[in-house]
Scaffold this active site. Structure first.
Site, PDB file in Angstrom:
ATOM      1  N   MET A 232      -6.426 -17.929   2.341  1.00  0.00           N
ATOM      2  CA  MET A 232      -7.869 -18.154   2.509  1.00  0.00           C
ATOM      3  C   MET A 232      -8.655 -17.017   1.849  1.00  0.00           C
ATOM      4  O   MET A 232      -9.828 -16.796   2.158  1.00  0.00           O
ATOM      5  CB  MET A 232      -8.211 -18.270   3.996  1.00  0.00           C
ATOM      6  CG  MET A 232      -7.499 -19.448   4.652  1.00  0.00           C
ATOM      7  SD  MET A 232      -8.370 -20.141   6.051  1.00  0.00           S
ATOM      8  CE  MET A 232      -8.327 -18.761   7.177  1.00  0.00           C
ATOM      9  N   GLY A 233      -8.004 -16.292   0.949  1.00  0.00           N
ATOM     10  CA  GLY A 233      -8.709 -15.256   0.190  1.00  0.00           C
ATOM     11  C   GLY A 233      -8.913 -13.982   0.988  1.00  0.00           C
ATOM     12  O   GLY A 233      -8.239 -13.754   1.987  1.00  0.00           O
TER      13      GLY A 233
ATOM     14  N   LEU B  39      -8.062 -11.074  -0.060  1.00  0.00           N
ATOM     15  CA  LEU B  39      -6.650 -10.699  -0.148  1.00  0.00           C
ATOM     16  C   LEU B  39      -6.397  -9.245   0.249  1.00  0.00           C
ATOM     17  O   LEU B  39      -7.212  -8.359  -0.017  1.00  0.00           O
ATOM     18  CB  LEU B  39      -6.151 -10.919  -1.582  1.00  0.00           C
ATOM     19  CG  LEU B  39      -6.263 -12.353  -2.103  1.00  0.00           C
ATOM     20  CD1 LEU B  39      -5.712 -12.438  -3.524  1.00  0.00           C
ATOM     21  CD2 LEU B  39      -5.545 -13.349  -1.192  1.00  0.00           C
TER      22      LEU B  39
ATOM     23  N   HIS C 245      -0.916 -10.495   1.743  1.00  0.00           N
ATOM     24  CA  HIS C 245      -0.909 -11.596   0.780  1.00  0.00           C
ATOM     25  C   HIS C 245      -0.127 -11.201  -0.476  1.00  0.00           C
ATOM     26  O   HIS C 245       0.628 -11.991  -1.032  1.00  0.00           O
ATOM     27  CB  HIS C 245      -2.337 -11.940   0.347  1.00  0.00           C
ATOM     28  CG  HIS C 245      -3.224 -12.446   1.456  1.00  0.00           C
ATOM     29  ND1 HIS C 245      -4.334 -11.762   1.877  1.00  0.00           N
ATOM     30  CD2 HIS C 245      -3.174 -13.573   2.191  1.00  0.00           C
ATOM     31  CE1 HIS C 245      -4.927 -12.442   2.838  1.00  0.00           C
ATOM     32  NE2 HIS C 245      -4.253 -13.544   3.059  1.00  0.00           N
TER      33      HIS C 245
ATOM     34  N   GLY D 280       3.723 -16.079   5.541  1.00  0.00           N
ATOM     35  CA  GLY D 280       4.000 -14.819   6.229  1.00  0.00           C
ATOM     36  C   GLY D 280       4.390 -15.007   7.682  1.00  0.00           C
ATOM     37  O   GLY D 280       3.887 -15.890   8.373  1.00  0.00           O
TER      38      GLY D 280
ATOM     39  N   LYS E 246       3.569 -13.054   9.923  1.00  0.00           N
ATOM     40  CA  LYS E 246       2.409 -12.667  10.742  1.00  0.00           C
ATOM     41  C   LYS E 246       1.882 -13.879  11.517  1.00  0.00           C
ATOM     42  O   LYS E 246       1.503 -13.775  12.683  1.00  0.00           O
ATOM     43  CB  LYS E 246       1.338 -12.091   9.809  1.00  0.00           C
ATOM     44  CG  LYS E 246      -0.082 -12.167  10.280  1.00  0.00           C
ATOM     45  CD  LYS E 246      -0.414 -10.989  11.140  1.00  0.00           C
ATOM     46  CE  LYS E 246      -1.818 -10.993  11.712  1.00  0.00           C
ATOM     47  NZ  LYS E 246      -2.747 -11.952  11.219  1.00  0.00           N
TER      48      LYS E 246
ATOM     49  N   SER F 247      -4.721  -8.152   8.161  1.00  0.00           N
ATOM     50  CA  SER F 247      -5.353  -9.458   8.357  1.00  0.00           C
ATOM     51  C   SER F 247      -6.721  -9.403   7.690  1.00  0.00           C
ATOM     52  O   SER F 247      -7.369  -8.349   7.687  1.00  0.00           O
ATOM     53  CB  SER F 247      -5.525  -9.723   9.855  1.00  0.00           C
ATOM     54  OG  SER F 247      -6.524 -10.694  10.076  1.00  0.00           O
ATOM     55  N   SER F 248      -7.139 -10.515   7.124  1.00  0.00           N
ATOM     56  CA  SER F 248      -8.470 -10.542   6.507  1.00  0.00           C
ATOM     57  C   SER F 248      -9.535 -10.210   7.545  1.00  0.00           C
ATOM     58  O   SER F 248     -10.571  -9.629   7.232  1.00  0.00           O
ATOM     59  CB  SER F 248      -8.742 -11.911   5.900  1.00  0.00           C
ATOM     60  OG  SER F 248      -7.756 -12.204   4.927  1.00  0.00           O
TER      61      SER F 248
HETATM   62  P1  AMP Z   1      -4.501 -16.374   5.401  1.00  0.00           P
HETATM   63  O1  AMP Z   1      -5.227 -15.987   4.162  1.00  0.00           O
HETATM   64  O2  AMP Z   1      -4.846 -15.548   6.596  1.00  0.00           O
HETATM   65  O3  AMP Z   1      -4.560 -17.866   5.657  1.00  0.00           O
HETATM   66  O4  AMP Z   1      -2.968 -16.058   5.128  1.00  0.00           O
HETATM   67  C1  AMP Z   1      -2.309 -16.575   4.013  1.00  0.00           C
HETATM   68  C2  AMP Z   1      -0.853 -16.241   4.113  1.00  0.00           C
HETATM   69  O5  AMP Z   1      -0.674 -14.832   4.177  1.00  0.00           O
HETATM   70  C3  AMP Z   1      -0.192 -16.810   5.374  1.00  0.00           C
HETATM   71  O6  AMP Z   1       1.087 -17.305   5.044  1.00  0.00           O
HETATM   72  C4  AMP Z   1      -0.096 -15.610   6.270  1.00  0.00           C
HETATM   73  O7  AMP Z   1       0.965 -15.695   7.198  1.00  0.00           O
HETATM   74  C5  AMP Z   1       0.149 -14.507   5.264  1.00  0.00           C
HETATM   75  N1  AMP Z   1      -0.205 -13.202   5.819  1.00  0.00           N
HETATM   76  C6  AMP Z   1      -1.368 -12.853   6.410  1.00  0.00           C
HETATM   77  N2  AMP Z   1      -1.321 -11.580   6.847  1.00  0.00           N
HETATM   78  C7  AMP Z   1      -0.082 -11.117   6.531  1.00  0.00           C
HETATM   79  C8  AMP Z   1       0.594  -9.859   6.719  1.00  0.00           C
HETATM   80  N3  AMP Z   1       0.003  -8.832   7.328  1.00  0.00           N
HETATM   81  N4  AMP Z   1       1.856  -9.755   6.269  1.00  0.00           N
HETATM   82  C9  AMP Z   1       2.476 -10.788   5.655  1.00  0.00           C
HETATM   83  N5  AMP Z   1       1.896 -11.987   5.429  1.00  0.00           N
HETATM   84  C10 AMP Z   1       0.631 -12.150   5.868  1.00  0.00           C
END
Ligand code: AMP
Length: 279
Positions: free
Chosen positions: A30-31, A33, A37, A147, A149, A185-186
């Site tokens: 979801m950007g 980054l 990510h 991830g 996470k 985390s974003s």
């Molecule tokens: P999101 O942008 O939050 O939807 O995350 C996109 C991808 O990045 C998902 O597969 C998450 O599980 C992964 N992700 C988010 N935070 C982390 C992190 N701290 N370590 C590893 N992967 C992550």
């Protein structure tokens, strides 16, 4: 790096890659980054010939009272980072492209999405499963990289791929943390300095659970009580602490080493954070 905005163009590009025998690894995001990510992008590069990343803040996984509008967005910066990393395709559709006016179809998982975050966010995983089904049909990847996470999401996607027969292999990469242990985390961008101090208690509490199991505690009720007690404070409010099977998110009473996930969600003031640890 090619930035693709339409479904047709992305499918066409993916078909061309596949026709020339190149394998595609796909990282949906979801950007906004961060290093978490980027570690997925690195894993994707190791897994396949072509790396595709999507940046799409998916409206259907946010409930009306959630932070869709205020979710951090910085596409220009994200594109610069992905270009530098040597990504081949970035899919950045509009909401209208993904959900046209006649959109009436959703993908609903009926069991593992109903626990943990599914309790307090009952429509969240329906949105995640729907958008991921669409993205798999658009990007046509050989590998889907996600991830740990978001462990519940990873396990749901594993089931989705198997149950709906996608010819895709799931790759789950470990959680990347800041030096102080906070899972990247974003949403961390929204934390003030004092909120960050509160947020740190989440991982510290999870580490306590791991230490307790290493010293011989196997009863998960005890672990849950310890983690809950260590986390709760005036500004850090526990939504859940659960001990579940890595396999299907069902509750676990006695720790099965390496197969038991302690998963937590908590509010730091108005910011919702999740984290987990395998014990
Ligand atoms: P999101 O942008 O939050 O939807 O995350 C996109 C991808 O990045 C998902 O597969 C998450 O599980 C992964 N992700 C988010 N935070 C982390 C992190 N701290 N370590 C590893 N992967 C992550």
């Amino acid at each position: 790096m090619r930035v693709v905005k339409t479904v047709d163009e992305m499918q066409q590009a993916s078909r061309e890659c596949r026709m020339t025998g190149r394998k595609i690894a796909f990282v949906p995001t979801m950007g906004a980054l961060h290093e978490g990510h980027l570690s997925l992008v690195e894993t994707a590069k190791e897994s396949a010939d072509v790396v595709a990343v999507s940046i799409f803040v998916n409206p259907t996984q946010f409930a009306p009272n959630e932070d869709f509008e205020s979710y951090p967005r910085d596409t220009e910066r994200d594109l610069g980072i992905l270009q530098e990393m040597g990504v081949d395709f970035v899919f950045t559709p509009t909401a209208e492209e993904m959900y046209p006016d006649d959109h009436t179809f959703f993908v609903d998982e009926e069991k593992i999405s109903k626990t943990l975050c599914g309790v307090s966010r009952p429509s969240h995983f329906r949105g995640v499963a729907t958008v991921c089904t669409k993205l798999l049909n658009i990007v046509l990847p050989d590998f889907l990289v996600v991830g740990m996470k978001d462990a519940q999401q990873a396990i749901i996607l594993n089931r989705l791929i198997r149950n709906l027969h996608f010819p895709t292999e799931l790759v789950v990469a470990p959680t990347v943390r800041d030096e102080d242990g906070l899972a990247l985390s974003s949403r961390n961008k929204k934390l003030t300095e004092s909120q960050r101090v509160e947020a740190l208690k989440i991982y510290q509490s999870l580490k306590t659970a791991k230490e307790l199991t290493e010293k011989g505690t196997t009863n998960t009720d005890r672990l849950i009580a310890e983690v809950t007690n260590r986390m709760n404070s005036l500004r850090l409010r526990v939504i859940y602490v659960k001990a579940v099977s890595l396999d299907d998110m069902s509750d676990i009473r006695e720790v099965v080493p390496g197969q038991t996930l302690i998963a937590v969600a908590a509010w730091v003031d108005q910011i919702r954070l999740i984290d987990n640890i395998v014990v």
